[in-house]
Design a protein around this motif. Structure first.
Motif, short mmCIF file in Angstrom:
data_model
loop_
_atom_site.label_atom_id
_atom_site.label_comp_id
_atom_site.label_asym_id
_atom_site.label_seq_id
_atom_site.Cartn_x
_atom_site.Cartn_y
_atom_site.Cartn_z
N LEU A 63 -3.17 2.29 5.10
CA LEU A 63 -2.65 2.37 3.74
C LEU A 63 -3.57 1.63 2.77
CD1 LEU A 63 1.09 1.61 4.57
CD2 LEU A 63 0.11 3.85 4.03
N PRO A 64 -3.59 2.04 1.49
CA PRO A 64 -4.42 1.35 0.49
C PRO A 64 -3.98 -0.10 0.33
CG PRO A 64 -3.60 3.45 -0.34
CD PRO A 64 -2.88 3.19 0.93
N GLU A 65 -4.95 -1.01 0.26
CA GLU A 65 -4.65 -2.43 0.13
C GLU A 65 -5.03 -2.99 -1.24
OE1 GLU A 65 -6.32 -4.75 3.25
OE2 GLU A 65 -5.68 -3.40 4.84
N LYS A 66 -5.90 -2.29 -1.98
CA LYS A 66 -6.40 -2.83 -3.23
C LYS A 66 -5.78 -2.19 -4.46
CE LYS A 66 -10.93 -3.53 -1.06
NZ LYS A 66 -12.36 -3.12 -1.09
N MET A 67 -5.58 -0.88 -4.38
CA MET A 67 -5.13 -0.17 -5.57
C MET A 67 -4.20 0.98 -5.23
SD MET A 67 -7.43 1.82 -8.44
CE MET A 67 -8.40 0.35 -8.78
N LEU A 68 -3.18 1.16 -6.06
CA LEU A 68 -2.29 2.31 -5.97
C LEU A 68 -2.28 3.00 -7.32
CD1 LEU A 68 0.88 0.76 -4.26
CD2 LEU A 68 -0.95 2.04 -3.13
N TYR A 69 -2.00 4.29 -7.30
CA TYR A 69 -1.71 5.01 -8.53
C TYR A 69 -0.28 5.51 -8.46
CZ TYR A 69 -6.47 5.01 -10.31
OH TYR A 69 -7.68 4.61 -10.82
N TYR A 96 5.14 -4.44 -0.75
CA TYR A 96 4.07 -3.56 -0.25
C TYR A 96 2.77 -4.33 -0.06
CZ TYR A 96 0.60 0.15 -0.05
OH TYR A 96 -0.46 0.96 0.34
N LYS A 97 2.45 -5.19 -1.02
CA LYS A 97 1.22 -5.97 -0.96
C LYS A 97 1.15 -6.77 0.34
CE LYS A 97 -1.47 -9.24 -3.76
NZ LYS A 97 -1.49 -10.00 -5.05
N ARG A 98 2.26 -7.35 0.73
CA ARG A 98 2.29 -8.12 1.98
C ARG A 98 2.37 -7.19 3.19
NH1 ARG A 98 6.67 -12.88 3.70
NH2 ARG A 98 5.60 -13.45 5.65
N PHE A 99 3.07 -6.08 3.05
CA PHE A 99 3.25 -5.12 4.14
C PHE A 99 1.92 -4.59 4.64
CE2 PHE A 99 4.08 -0.77 5.70
CZ PHE A 99 5.11 -1.00 6.60
N VAL A 100 0.97 -4.32 3.73
CA VAL A 100 -0.31 -3.73 4.12
C VAL A 100 -1.35 -4.77 4.53
CG1 VAL A 100 0.04 -1.66 2.75
CG2 VAL A 100 -1.11 -3.62 1.73
N THR A 121 -11.92 0.75 -4.75
CA THR A 121 -11.43 1.88 -3.97
C THR A 121 -11.20 1.47 -2.53
OG1 THR A 121 -12.58 3.45 -5.38
CG2 THR A 121 -11.94 4.22 -3.21
N ASP A 122 -10.03 1.82 -2.00
CA ASP A 122 -9.74 1.52 -0.61
C ASP A 122 -10.39 2.55 0.30
OD1 ASP A 122 -8.06 -0.76 -0.75
OD2 ASP A 122 -6.48 0.50 -1.56
N SER A 123 -10.71 2.10 1.50
CA SER A 123 -11.23 3.02 2.51
C SER A 123 -10.06 3.49 3.36
CB SER A 123 -12.26 2.31 3.41
OG SER A 123 -12.68 3.15 4.44
N VAL A 124 -9.59 4.69 3.09
CA VAL A 124 -8.48 5.27 3.84
C VAL A 124 -9.04 6.41 4.68
CG1 VAL A 124 -6.27 6.46 3.67
CG2 VAL A 124 -6.82 4.63 2.08
N ALA A 125 -8.76 6.38 5.96
CA ALA A 125 -9.36 7.32 6.89
C ALA A 125 -9.23 8.76 6.41
CB ALA A 125 -8.71 7.17 8.26
N ASP A 126 -10.35 9.48 6.43
CA ASP A 126 -10.41 10.90 6.10
C ASP A 126 -9.93 11.21 4.69
OD1 ASP A 126 -9.25 11.54 9.42
OD2 ASP A 126 -11.30 11.49 8.70
N SER A 127 -9.98 10.23 3.80
CA SER A 127 -9.42 10.48 2.47
C SER A 127 -10.45 10.87 1.43
CB SER A 127 -8.68 9.23 1.98
OG SER A 127 -9.60 8.18 1.80
N THR A 128 -11.69 10.47 1.60
CA THR A 128 -12.67 10.68 0.55
C THR A 128 -13.87 11.46 1.05
OG1 THR A 128 -12.03 8.55 -0.38
CG2 THR A 128 -14.05 9.54 -1.22
#
Length: 280
Positions: A229-235, A181-185, A31-38
């Motif tokens: 932005l998420p760096e490990k996983m997308l849905y 995207y993988k490189r972008f983030v 799980t990515d740590s995205v500000a204020d998301s969880t």
């Protein structure tokens, strides 16, 4: 993503979230740590409320309405999977999973936000199309370079999960964009180089809560606006049959039980993907 019978529940939970103590943590290693998301308290409470509230028949009319119930209600999930379930791993080996072997799949619920990818506005409109009878939930594991696809079909009016397949990102319909995207983030220098000369910006007006403001972001000012932005996983959810990758991409990220809202629009010019618009 429209949520059938959720608005009132979410309003209650948002009130709780604003007055109670929030705990923002990584729940799983992926799980990515995205500000204020969880907010784990809010998400857990939301899952409990969904589990205790029977899903109405109308929720099967639209995949979005169904999937939120599917990921939060264990009993419903077991009822809506065709067992034995065919599961194909990345090596192409297939196994049949029995009901007793199945482990609850929460998808994006436990990370507190979800992401979606669309080729254009027409594809995005399929979220609300009740004629859609097939859907795929994609669990995109960027660091493992794999995509786990969960295949759903509406059978006699009821959404059912029929199969799971693991494939490589290279074989995904969005392969080019996902590689970008993988490189972008992960590469800030590359990120700045992937900003269009001018990026349209639409966001809340800090001086007026009821209005939006519009402006322009340039590469030299990007750092001040760059979202986490998420760096490990997308849905992602494919509504209907997959379509070939085009030269546009809409990336949506929305909170499950908070106000997180982000839309990024990219265009492929030549062999380069460039960010052209951001809405928050």
């Amino acid at each position: 993503m429209r949520k059938f019978l959720w608005p009132n529940l979410i309003c209650v939970l948002l009130t709780f979230s604003c007055t109670g103590k929030q705990t923002v943590t990584d729940i799983e290693d992926l799980t990515d740590s995205v500000a204020d998301s969880t907010d784990t308290v809010v998400v857990d409470t939301l899952e409990q409320l969904i589990t205790e509230t029977p899903m109405p028949r109308a929720a099967d009319a639209m995949f979005d309405d169904f999937v939120f119930n599917f990921v939060a209600n264990k009993r419903l999930q077991l009822e809506r999977i065709v067992f034995p379930l065919r599961v194909t791993n990345a090596d192409g080996q297939t196994a049949m999973t029995e009901k007793s072997q199945w482990k609850m799949e929460h998808f994006f619920m436990r990370q507190g936000y979800y992401t979606l990818l669309f080729g254009d506005d027409k594809q995005m409109a399929h979220m609300k199309d009740t004629a859609v009878s097939e859907a795929v939930v994609e669990k995109i594991m960027l660091r493992k370079n794999e995509v786990k696809d969960y295949y759903f079909q509406r059978i006699k009016g009821a959404w059912m999960m029929r199969e799971v397949r693991v494939t490589s990102i290279e074989s995904n319909p969005n392969a080019s964009f996902l590689a970008f995207y993988k490189r972008f983030v992960s590469d800030t220098t590359f990120q700045v180089k992937s900003i269009n000369e001018t990026v349209e910006f639409v966001g809340p007006d800090p001086d007026d809560d009821f209005n939006m403001m519009e402006g322009v972001i340039t590469p030299d000012t990007w750092e001040a606006f760059a979202p986490q932005l998420p760096e490990k996983m997308l849905y992602n959810i494919i509504y209907g049959k997959p379509v070939p990758e085009g030269n546009q991409k809409i990336f949506l990220m929305r909170g499950v039980a908070n106000g997180l809202e982000l839309e990024l629009r990219f265009k492929r010019i030549g062999n380069r993907w460039l960010l052209t618009k951001m809405t928050t």
